[in-house]
Structures are given as C-alpha cells and as structure tokens.
Design a protein around this motif. Structure first.
Motif, mmCIF file in Angstrom:
data_model
loop_
_atom_site.group_PDB
_atom_site.id
_atom_site.type_symbol
_atom_site.label_atom_id
_atom_site.label_comp_id
_atom_site.label_asym_id
_atom_site.label_seq_id
_atom_site.Cartn_x
_atom_site.Cartn_y
_atom_site.Cartn_z
ATOM 1 N N ASP A 1 48.180 26.610 41.978
ATOM 2 C CA ASP A 1 49.444 26.630 42.715
ATOM 3 C C ASP A 1 49.192 27.254 44.083
ATOM 4 O OD1 ASP A 1 52.459 26.321 42.658
ATOM 5 O OD2 ASP A 1 52.284 28.458 43.124
ATOM 6 N N GLY A 2 49.179 26.408 45.121
ATOM 7 C CA GLY A 2 48.897 26.915 46.456
ATOM 8 C C GLY A 2 47.498 27.495 46.527
ATOM 9 N N ASP A 3 47.404 28.745 46.925
ATOM 10 C CA ASP A 3 46.099 29.399 47.037
ATOM 11 C C ASP A 3 45.801 30.285 45.837
ATOM 12 O OD1 ASP A 3 47.990 31.304 47.488
ATOM 13 O OD2 ASP A 3 47.075 32.119 49.314
ATOM 14 N N GLY A 4 46.399 29.961 44.682
ATOM 15 C CA GLY A 4 46.161 30.781 43.494
ATOM 16 C C GLY A 4 46.400 30.026 42.207
ATOM 17 N N TRP A 5 46.660 30.774 41.158
ATOM 18 C CA TRP A 5 46.873 30.233 39.821
ATOM 19 C C TRP A 5 48.134 30.835 39.213
ATOM 20 C CZ3 TRP A 5 43.457 26.636 37.916
ATOM 21 C CH2 TRP A 5 42.202 26.552 38.521
ATOM 22 N N LEU B 1 48.037 34.726 39.932
ATOM 23 C CA LEU B 1 46.753 35.331 40.265
ATOM 24 C C LEU B 1 46.176 34.675 41.511
ATOM 25 C CD1 LEU B 1 45.142 35.303 36.703
ATOM 26 C CD2 LEU B 1 46.161 37.273 37.845
ATOM 27 N N PRO B 2 45.363 35.400 42.270
ATOM 28 C CA PRO B 2 44.687 34.772 43.407
ATOM 29 C C PRO B 2 43.618 33.792 42.934
ATOM 30 C CG PRO B 2 43.895 37.015 43.094
ATOM 31 C CD PRO B 2 45.050 36.834 42.149
ATOM 32 N N ALA B 3 43.171 32.945 43.836
ATOM 33 C CA ALA B 3 42.188 31.917 43.479
ATOM 34 C C ALA B 3 40.907 32.536 42.936
ATOM 35 C CB ALA B 3 41.879 31.045 44.694
ATOM 36 N N ASP B 4 40.521 33.697 43.477
ATOM 37 C CA ASP B 4 39.250 34.286 43.058
ATOM 38 C C ASP B 4 39.348 35.057 41.752
ATOM 39 O OD1 ASP B 4 40.621 36.544 43.864
ATOM 40 O OD2 ASP B 4 39.280 37.037 45.522
ATOM 41 N N ALA B 5 40.487 35.003 41.059
ATOM 42 C CA ALA B 5 40.595 35.617 39.744
ATOM 43 C C ALA B 5 39.845 34.816 38.694
ATOM 44 C CB ALA B 5 42.061 35.761 39.333
ATOM 45 N N ALA B 6 39.611 33.541 38.950
ATOM 46 C CA ALA B 6 38.913 32.678 37.987
ATOM 47 C C ALA B 6 37.407 32.918 38.046
ATOM 48 C CB ALA B 6 39.217 31.213 38.282
#
Length: 388
Positions: free
Chosen positions: A154-158, A224-229
């Motif tokens: 979703d956008g720049d995250g999750w 969550l932000p994208a880098d959480a993955a």
C-alpha cells in the motif's frame, strides 16, 4: 555407588571441556535462580519473563549459537546442552529461550536486512528486548501454507491483517516476526509490537506450559514501512528454516525434562519404604528404572550425533525430525512412568514429575506434531509425500 543415567553411558567423555563448562554454567544458574520458584510460577500461571530474559541475556544463552551482534557464537552442541539444562527446570524456560534465539533472532539474523539485525539483535541477545514468532494460526498449524494472514502493498509500505495463535512470548514481546501471504508468496515481516493495530492477548486457562507466556497475535490494519519485510526470502523456506533451528533445541531439551523426572523417581524410590523395604529394592521398580535409563541414554547419544552433524554443516531436516520424534516421545513416556513410581505424590507440585509430563504434552505438539515428523521420515524413506 549408584550411577545416574548419563554416568552409566559415560556421556561426559563425549563432551569437550568447553561444552561441559557451558552445561555446568547453565545448570548452576537454573538451580540457583529458577528451580526454587517453578512450582509457584506453574501454580499461579505467571512468570517474570522480562527479568528472566535479562538474566538469561547476561548468561549469554539468548541466540548463543548465532555469530555477531552481541551473540555468543557457540557451537550447536553447546546450545543443545544449554537447552537440556533449561528444560530440566521447565519446558517453559527452554521455550522462552528457543523462541527468542532460534525463531525470532534466527529469523532476523538469517533473513533480515542489516538494519533489522543492527536494530534488534544486540538488544535481544542482552535480553533487553523480547521477540516472538508469528506463524501458526487458529486453523493452520501443521499446514502453514494455508495461512490467512495477509500483507498488502500500500503506497510506500505494507498493511497486515490476520491472527496468529499459540505464540510464546507474545504478550511480553517488543518485536514480532510475522509471516503473511503476499502477492509474491509468503513473506516475513519485522513488526514492533507498539505498532498501531497490533495486540497480543494472553492465552489463559492452560494445563500445560503454565510457567510460560502464550498469546494470540491480532493484526488489524497494521501499517508497516516497506523495509519491514525480509528482503529476499519467499515461501515457506523462511519460516521452516527457523522451525528447524527450534526443533534442534527440543531434541536436547526434552531429555532434560526426562532426566529430572528419572532422577526424582530414583531418589524417591530409595527413600520410600513399602513392606519394610525400599521401593528401589523391588524388581518391578528396577525394571522400570533400567528401561527408562536406556531410552534416556539412547536419546542423548542421538542428540549428540545430530549436534556434531549440525556443527559440521551436514545435518538434514529429516534427521532433526528423527531426533524430535524420538526424544520427545520417549521423554513423555519416561515422565508418565516416573509418576507411577511416585504414586499419589507424583501428582503434586511438591515433585516436578507431573509438571514435566504436562509440559511435554505441549512439546509433543509444537514445532511439528509427532504425526508430521513421522510423515517427514516416511517421505525420506519412500520418496512419497503423504501429507495430503
């Protein structure tokens, strides 16, 4: 002079000085700081998890088999021996350490980004931060591929939605490793537990693992932000690799519970008089003790063999299944048989035997049920997968 099972098998001769020192250090800690309180913690279904985590961190056992980031970097054998001593006290104590080190920390160490590792691993190794591992769901345990928890870009995250169940450390965790379905397959996410939409209600009214925190994880529009993955791993390879680490600890840990039960039964039988003789002097009692000692010693030899293979980098997942299936199955049988030697006294918390037997009912199920491990071994023997 009477001998213990491990003396009878001369287990110490198979260990290095460093391995014996690690074992003895953990045993001393457990005997001094944990064992005196276990009956109360079990009866009250409450455990000072945060205080214990800090003490265990100071001892160096959290993520002890991992390299760097404040972790001790010990051998797999030393880690296994530590698990044995922890579970000799209580399966809940070993579960706290296993989930912290072999599930949450290992997942971040093996699959996380460098930012994930630097952010979380030093604090987790010190016991200043507690982790949990969200894979199992209410309807998906042995079949994690069917999980319903979903992460949507979703956008720049999750955004994550779903529910996880039977999560050790969940209600006291600072960070959760959560596995979820995505358009690219199953992926892992590092979720700080103070994130909006995340909650971890504790599971109560347990008859097993009462000296352990067990929780549900509820994710309601957790952003969550994208880098959480985790950056690269996809599919079940990620979570199953972590489960293999935890199962290895159980191969040793279950033997610790069995050893405590057997030592307790031997001591009790020597002191208990029946018809003007010690219970230990009767043939039926000695037959029980001999059979249980044989299975415990064989389980220890198997555990050490698997540990040496793990240290050599040659251990397969099927071999871990051999160890988990055999050693937990034998441990719970030993606990139950020891209870018969203690008679009515065996059902009280004055002795640890029933507590261990109850705990082992959970150990028999988690990190792969006995039936799943039988099928893993069956697949290795026949080349046919019989899971469906």
């Amino acid at each position: 002079m009477p001998q213990s099972t491990f003396e009878l098998f001369d287990i110490d001769s198979l260990l290095s000085d460093e391995e014996r020192a690690m074992r003895d250090t953990v045993r001393s800690f457990v005997e001094a700081k944990v064992s005196p309180h276990l009956a109360q913690w079990y009866e009250e279904a409450a455990i000072p998890a945060r205080d214990l985590a800090r003490e265990l961190g100071g001892l160096g056992v959290l993520g002890m088999h991992l390299e760097g980031y404040g972790c001790a970097g010990t051998s797999a054998t030393a880690y296994g021996l530590a698990c044995l001593e922890l579970e000799a006290a209580d399966s809940g104590l070993r579960s706290l350490v296993s989930v912290q080190g072999s599930l949450a920390m290992y997942a971040i160490w093996q699959w996380g980004s460098e930012e994930h590792r630097e952010r979380w691993l030093p604090a987790m190794a010190a016991g200043e931060a507690i982790g949990c591992f969200g894979l199992t769901e209410p309807d998906f345990g042995s079949n994690p591929a069917g999980m319903r928890t979903r992460a949507v870009a979703d956008g720049d995250g999750w955004v994550l939605n779903g529910t996880k169940m039977w999560i050790t450390n969940g209600s006291v965790a600072d960070v959760a490793v959560v596995w979820a379905q995505t358009e690219e397959g199953i992926r892992g996410f590092v979720v700080p537990t103070d994130t909006a939409g995340f909650s971890a209600p504790e599971i109560t009214r347990k008859m097993s693992l009462r000296a352990s925190v067990t929780s549900e994880l509820v994710l309601e529009d957790v952003r969550l932000p994208a880098d959480a993955a985790f950056p690269e791993v996809r599919g079940l390879k990620g979570p199953l690799s972590c489960l293999n680490e935890a199962r290895f600890g159980i191969v040793f840990g279950a033997l610790g519970a069995a050893r405590t039960c057997l030592d307790t039964a031997i001591a009790y039988a020597g002191e208990r008089e029946i018809f003007d003789r010690s219970l230990a002097s009767y043939q039926l009692t000695q037959a029980k003790l001999a059979d249980m000692s044989l299975e415990l010693g064989k389980g220890m030899l198997l555990a050490l063999h698997l540990a040496r293979k793990k240290d050599a980098g040659t251990l397969s997942s099927e071999q871990v299944s051999l160890g988990k299936l055999n050693n937990v199955r034998e441990a719970i049988d030993i606990a139950r048989e020891c209870r018969t030697i203690l008679g009515a006294a065996g059902i009280t918390l004055e002795y640890p035997v029933m507590r261990h037997a109850n705990n082992l009912e959970s150990v028999l199920t988690y990190e792969g049920t006995s039936e799943v491990h039988q099928l893993v071994i069956g697949r290795a023997l026949t080349g046919e997968a019989a899971f469906r």
